[in-house]
Motif scaffolding. Structure first.
Motif, PDB file in Angstrom:
ATOM      1  N   LEU A   1      16.659 -14.308 -33.813  1.00 23.42           N
ATOM      2  CA  LEU A   1      15.615 -13.374 -33.377  1.00 23.42           C
ATOM      3  C   LEU A   1      15.979 -11.935 -33.732  1.00 23.42           C
ATOM      4  O   LEU A   1      15.130 -11.176 -34.222  1.00 23.42           O
ATOM      5  N   ASP A   2      17.237 -11.554 -33.491  1.00 24.20           N
ATOM      6  CA  ASP A   2      17.681 -10.197 -33.832  1.00 24.20           C
ATOM      7  C   ASP A   2      17.541  -9.931 -35.330  1.00 24.20           C
ATOM      8  O   ASP A   2      17.104  -8.849 -35.737  1.00 24.20           O
ATOM      9  N   ASP A   3      17.890 -10.922 -36.155  1.00 25.94           N
ATOM     10  CA  ASP A   3      17.765 -10.766 -37.613  1.00 25.94           C
ATOM     11  C   ASP A   3      16.304 -10.577 -38.029  1.00 25.94           C
ATOM     12  O   ASP A   3      15.989  -9.743 -38.880  1.00 25.94           O
ATOM     13  N   ILE A   4      15.414 -11.340 -37.415  1.00 27.02           N
ATOM     14  CA  ILE A   4      13.986 -11.221 -37.735  1.00 27.02           C
ATOM     15  C   ILE A   4      13.452  -9.866 -37.281  1.00 27.02           C
ATOM     16  O   ILE A   4      12.736  -9.191 -38.025  1.00 27.02           O
ATOM     17  N   ILE A   5      13.811  -9.461 -36.065  1.00 26.03           N
ATOM     18  CA  ILE A   5      13.362  -8.160 -35.553  1.00 26.03           C
ATOM     19  C   ILE A   5      13.858  -7.032 -36.450  1.00 26.03           C
ATOM     20  O   ILE A   5      13.102  -6.115 -36.790  1.00 26.03           O
ATOM     21  N   GLU A   6      15.110  -7.124 -36.875  1.00 26.89           N
ATOM     22  CA  GLU A   6      15.665  -6.104 -37.766  1.00 26.89           C
ATOM     23  C   GLU A   6      14.928  -6.085 -39.103  1.00 26.89           C
ATOM     24  O   GLU A   6      14.602  -5.023 -39.625  1.00 26.89           O
ATOM     25  N   ALA A   7      14.623  -7.266 -39.653  1.00 27.40           N
ATOM     26  CA  ALA A   7      13.903  -7.344 -40.924  1.00 27.40           C
ATOM     27  C   ALA A   7      12.499  -6.755 -40.804  1.00 27.40           C
ATOM     28  O   ALA A   7      11.968  -6.210 -41.768  1.00 27.40           O
TER      29      ALA A   7
ATOM     30  N   PRO B   1      12.917  -2.403 -33.113  1.00 25.97           N
ATOM     31  CA  PRO B   1      14.060  -1.807 -32.424  1.00 25.97           C
ATOM     32  C   PRO B   1      15.103  -2.861 -32.076  1.00 25.97           C
ATOM     33  O   PRO B   1      14.793  -4.046 -31.966  1.00 25.97           O
ATOM     34  N   LYS B   2      16.319  -2.407 -31.912  1.00 26.25           N
ATOM     35  CA  LYS B   2      17.359  -3.308 -31.417  1.00 26.25           C
ATOM     36  C   LYS B   2      17.042  -3.630 -29.962  1.00 26.25           C
ATOM     37  O   LYS B   2      16.465  -2.821 -29.246  1.00 26.25           O
ATOM     38  N   VAL B   3      17.397  -4.823 -29.554  1.00 24.16           N
ATOM     39  CA  VAL B   3      17.146  -5.222 -28.169  1.00 24.16           C
ATOM     40  C   VAL B   3      17.846  -4.238 -27.255  1.00 24.16           C
ATOM     41  O   VAL B   3      19.001  -3.889 -27.453  1.00 24.16           O
ATOM     42  N   GLY B   4      17.092  -3.761 -26.262  1.00 26.37           N
ATOM     43  CA  GLY B   4      17.638  -2.796 -25.331  1.00 26.37           C
ATOM     44  C   GLY B   4      17.178  -1.375 -25.610  1.00 26.37           C
ATOM     45  O   GLY B   4      17.343  -0.489 -24.792  1.00 26.37           O
ATOM     46  N   ASP B   5      16.604  -1.144 -26.797  1.00 26.54           N
ATOM     47  CA  ASP B   5      16.041   0.184 -27.096  1.00 26.54           C
ATOM     48  C   ASP B   5      14.863   0.446 -26.170  1.00 26.54           C
ATOM     49  O   ASP B   5      14.046  -0.437 -25.912  1.00 26.54           O
TER      50      ASP B   5
END
Length: 132
Positions: A113-119, A123-127
């Motif tokens: 999920l983090d990789d997809i959000i970054e792509a 924002p990074k989780v927690g922003d």
């Protein structure tokens, strides 16, 4: 000297915190439909066990460095005791949340999920500022 109850409370709460902080890597145990992590040459397993009431208890089993089970308990062991150092209402909640986190840790779901959000440029989780 701490009681067994106090030790097990500290174990659950410590595992809960370390799991939530990502300091523990959980691995799927194909033999028992649960998850385990190794801590200081010892092993901790967590599984969900169906009960006769049609619900589930969460069981934690602790193994020493030789692979011998040295302790095993379910969330029901704690009765109405409340966690002391984590913000959940009951030990069942802490242990079931930890089991869910172990599943996600083992599968790598959060990393994906983090990789997809970054792509996506998200924002990074927690922003606090979410642009989409």
């Amino acid at each position: 000297m701490p009681t067994t109850m106090e030790r097990l409370q500290s174990l659950v709460e410590g595992l809960y915190i370390a799991t939530n902080e990502g300091r523990i890597k959980w691995t799927k145990d194909e033999n028992l439909d649960g998850y385990y992590c190794d801590v200081n040459f010892n092993r901790v397993e967590i599984v969900s066990e169906p009960t006769q009431r049609g619900e589930s208890d969460i069981r934690i089993t602790v193994y020493n460095s030789s692979g011998d089970a040295v302790d095993s308990f379910t969330d029901t062991f704690f009765g109405n005791e409340k966690p002391r150092f984590i913000s959940v209402a009951h030990y069942y909640t802490a242990m079931s949340t930890m089991l869910d986190s172990a599943k996600r840790s083992s599968s790598g779901a959060d990393k994906v999920l983090d990789d997809i959000i970054e792509a996506l440029g998200g924002p990074k989780v927690g922003d606090d500022d979410i642009p989409f």
